[in-house]
Structures are given as C-alpha cells and as structure tokens.
Design an enzyme around this catalytic site. Sequence first.
Site, PDB file in Angstrom:
ATOM      1  N   PHE A   1       0.834  -1.201   0.000  1.00  0.00           N
ATOM      2  CA  PHE A   1       0.000   0.000   0.000  1.00  0.00           C
ATOM      3  C   PHE A   1       0.872   1.256   0.000  1.00  0.00           C
ATOM      4  O   PHE A   1       0.595   2.216  -0.729  1.00  0.00           O
ATOM      5  CB  PHE A   1      -0.908  -0.024   1.243  1.00  0.00           C
ATOM      6  CG  PHE A   1      -2.112   0.858   1.153  1.00  0.00           C
ATOM      7  CD1 PHE A   1      -2.000   2.237   1.191  1.00  0.00           C
ATOM      8  CD2 PHE A   1      -3.387   0.310   1.026  1.00  0.00           C
ATOM      9  CE1 PHE A   1      -3.111   3.059   1.116  1.00  0.00           C
ATOM     10  CE2 PHE A   1      -4.510   1.118   0.954  1.00  0.00           C
ATOM     11  CZ  PHE A   1      -4.368   2.499   1.000  1.00  0.00           C
ATOM     12  N   PHE A   2       1.947   1.262   0.787  1.00  0.00           N
ATOM     13  CA  PHE A   2       2.846   2.413   0.819  1.00  0.00           C
ATOM     14  C   PHE A   2       3.553   2.592  -0.527  1.00  0.00           C
ATOM     15  O   PHE A   2       3.731   3.725  -0.995  1.00  0.00           O
ATOM     16  CB  PHE A   2       3.883   2.246   1.932  1.00  0.00           C
ATOM     17  CG  PHE A   2       3.371   2.605   3.302  1.00  0.00           C
ATOM     18  CD1 PHE A   2       3.108   3.929   3.633  1.00  0.00           C
ATOM     19  CD2 PHE A   2       3.161   1.631   4.262  1.00  0.00           C
ATOM     20  CE1 PHE A   2       2.648   4.272   4.905  1.00  0.00           C
ATOM     21  CE2 PHE A   2       2.696   1.955   5.538  1.00  0.00           C
ATOM     22  CZ  PHE A   2       2.442   3.277   5.858  1.00  0.00           C
TER      23      PHE A   2
ATOM     24  N   ARG B   1       9.989   7.922   6.608  1.00  0.00           N
ATOM     25  CA  ARG B   1       9.032   8.491   5.658  1.00  0.00           C
ATOM     26  C   ARG B   1       8.707   9.948   5.967  1.00  0.00           C
ATOM     27  O   ARG B   1       8.278  10.693   5.082  1.00  0.00           O
ATOM     28  CB  ARG B   1       7.750   7.652   5.698  1.00  0.00           C
ATOM     29  CG  ARG B   1       6.821   7.869   4.528  1.00  0.00           C
ATOM     30  CD  ARG B   1       5.678   6.869   4.541  1.00  0.00           C
ATOM     31  NE  ARG B   1       4.761   7.131   3.443  1.00  0.00           N
ATOM     32  CZ  ARG B   1       4.872   6.647   2.215  1.00  0.00           C
ATOM     33  NH1 ARG B   1       5.882   5.865   1.918  1.00  0.00           N
ATOM     34  NH2 ARG B   1       3.993   6.929   1.275  1.00  0.00           N
TER      35      ARG B   1
ATOM     36  N   PHE C   1      -7.296   7.229   3.329  1.00  0.00           N
ATOM     37  CA  PHE C   1      -6.567   6.590   4.425  1.00  0.00           C
ATOM     38  C   PHE C   1      -7.017   5.145   4.621  1.00  0.00           C
ATOM     39  O   PHE C   1      -6.438   4.409   5.414  1.00  0.00           O
ATOM     40  CB  PHE C   1      -6.739   7.373   5.733  1.00  0.00           C
ATOM     41  CG  PHE C   1      -5.674   7.050   6.755  1.00  0.00           C
ATOM     42  CD1 PHE C   1      -4.429   7.652   6.695  1.00  0.00           C
ATOM     43  CD2 PHE C   1      -5.926   6.150   7.773  1.00  0.00           C
ATOM     44  CE1 PHE C   1      -3.435   7.340   7.623  1.00  0.00           C
ATOM     45  CE2 PHE C   1      -4.944   5.843   8.719  1.00  0.00           C
ATOM     46  CZ  PHE C   1      -3.701   6.448   8.642  1.00  0.00           C
TER      47      PHE C   1
END
Length: 337
Positions: free
Chosen positions: A71-72, A314, A174
Amino acid sequence: MIETGFPRQLHAYWPKCQEKTRAWLLEKRLMPADKVEEYADGLCYTDLMAGYYTGASDEVLQAIADYSAWFFVWDDRHDRDIVHRRPAAWRLLRGRLHSALDSPGAHLHHEDPLVAGCADGVLRLYGFLPQTWNLRFARHFHAVIDAYDREFHNRTRGVVPTVEEYLRLRRLTFAHWVWTDLLEPAAGCELPDAVRKHPAYRRAALLSQEFAAWYNDLCSLPKEIAGDEVHNLGISLIAHEGLTLEQAVAEVRRRVEKCISDFLDAEQEALRFADELADGTVRGKELSAAVRVCLGNMRNWFSSVYWFHHESGRYRVDSWDDRSTPPYVDNEAAGER
C-alpha cells in the site's frame, strides 16, 4: 497523551515479519534491491502493523504486513504519477488494480509489479475468512482506489478540497474501513453486520482511524507543503478557513487530541456492548471475545501510529537532499523513462 495512556505493544513475530516483508518486496520487485537494503527497515512499515494487529496469528500478520508495505509503495507510485504529470499511466494502473482486486489469481504474474503485488497480497488476505468478508473487503478497497483517483485530479488541477470535502475523502484515501476490516482476520472471526454496524463498535473503530489520519496529516504537513500537496487537513484549513500555518497546526492538533479523549469514552461503551454479546450461548461468547480483541487492536492503533510517525524515515523530510522527492522512491521503477 499517547505515551502515558496507550502503552506500546508489539507482536512477538515482528522481527521475522520484518525479514519476510523485506524479502517479499524484493521478490515482487516492488522496490529496487538498493532501496530495500538502505531504507526498508527504517521506513518501519512492518513495525506499524506489528504494533496494531497484536492478536493476529503469525500468518495473518505477515499477510497484512506485506499488503501494508504494498500500500505504501502504491501510494508512492500515485504520488510520482501526479508529480510527473502521468495521467495515462495512472488511469491504466487504476483500472488494473480494480481488476486485480476482483480476480487476484489471474493477475499474479502481471507485467506491472505493483499489480502483481496487489494480487498476491489480496489473494492471501482472501484465504482467512468466508467469501462474505472477501466481498466486503473488495468493496471497501475499490472505494479507496476511486478516492485515490479523485485525489489525483485534485492535485493535478491544484484544487484544495474544503474541510468537509477533505474529511469525507480522507476516510477513503486513508482506507479507514480496509484497516478496520482487517481487525477481523486478526481476531480469527468474521463479525456479522449487527455487530460491525452497532453504534458502539463503529464509533470506536472510526475514532481510531480518524486519529491516525489526522495525526498523519499533522506529521506529514512539512513533507506535503514541500511537495505542493493539496490533500492535508492543515492545508484545507489554511485555504478555506483563513487560518495561518500556526493556527492550522494548532487546530489539527486539537482535533487529534479530541479523537483520543472521545475514543476513551467510546471504548468503554464498546466494552459494555461486548459484555452484552456474551448471552450464555457459544456464539455469543465467541462474538464477545472477538469484539474485545478488535477493540484491543483499535487501542493499539493509537500507539502504533504515534511511534511510526516519530520513527519512520518516511517523515524525516528535513534530512532529504530534495524535500519534494523521498529518497526511498525510485522514479525508474515508478514508470519514468
């Protein structure tokens, strides 16, 4: 509030999970080997999931952790497609992801590693609970993909959504309901609609996710301002409510803190609901126990999100050579030529 009220938890399987997710990223060609070697552990993707779904079996946690890492990577591809103005590439990817979600087995060897990785991750998640759960998860993730498309158009056109528009869209970008769905395989039990949609359970679930989304906005604001972002609660407050940067930060922080205090109230109500489910039947006992596991993991989400944002590379934008380009992103792998 987090450090004192939400003690940090970490699944005992975490070190092995981290090792296996690192290997999975390489095997699926989702990150180049040099990026995996230098950045994968420091990004703390597995830490985030291992601090959240602490009641999960090792197999379930591994599947969730790999899906989360995917997903990231997908989020980074989406960002690079926006930054480098690649609408055709994004449209193609969007369609392929919708297809992979509906028929993951047919996409395991897709030419685009991101599509193949999605198929692999989803297929594994589909193996833990009945088809009814799979269909619900797919429905929720289809909505996330479509929300990413709306974000693509907003960002490429420089449209800052109003605060209310943003809050509605943020629940999708999200993936609030995706992460909430995954509480169930972690608990080893599919919850019936009457339980999932009960106001006590749903309010606790929503508050845990809202906290995470808004805390993410708070911590990623410098990174997103540097990257000319338009999707951040702080940016919407500045653009549409006339707040200064300092006032916007204070308002986001206020909302984050209210989420925490509101969750503590909602948690007690949901625990009372769990007690009511234990009606003397075997099924009632099972559902009550599963709800308690899910609530415990909702509580874990607060500390896991908090520590992730303070430890993950990140968000260390001040240490990047180029504040608008994350060093762990490989543009060639993202489709640039």
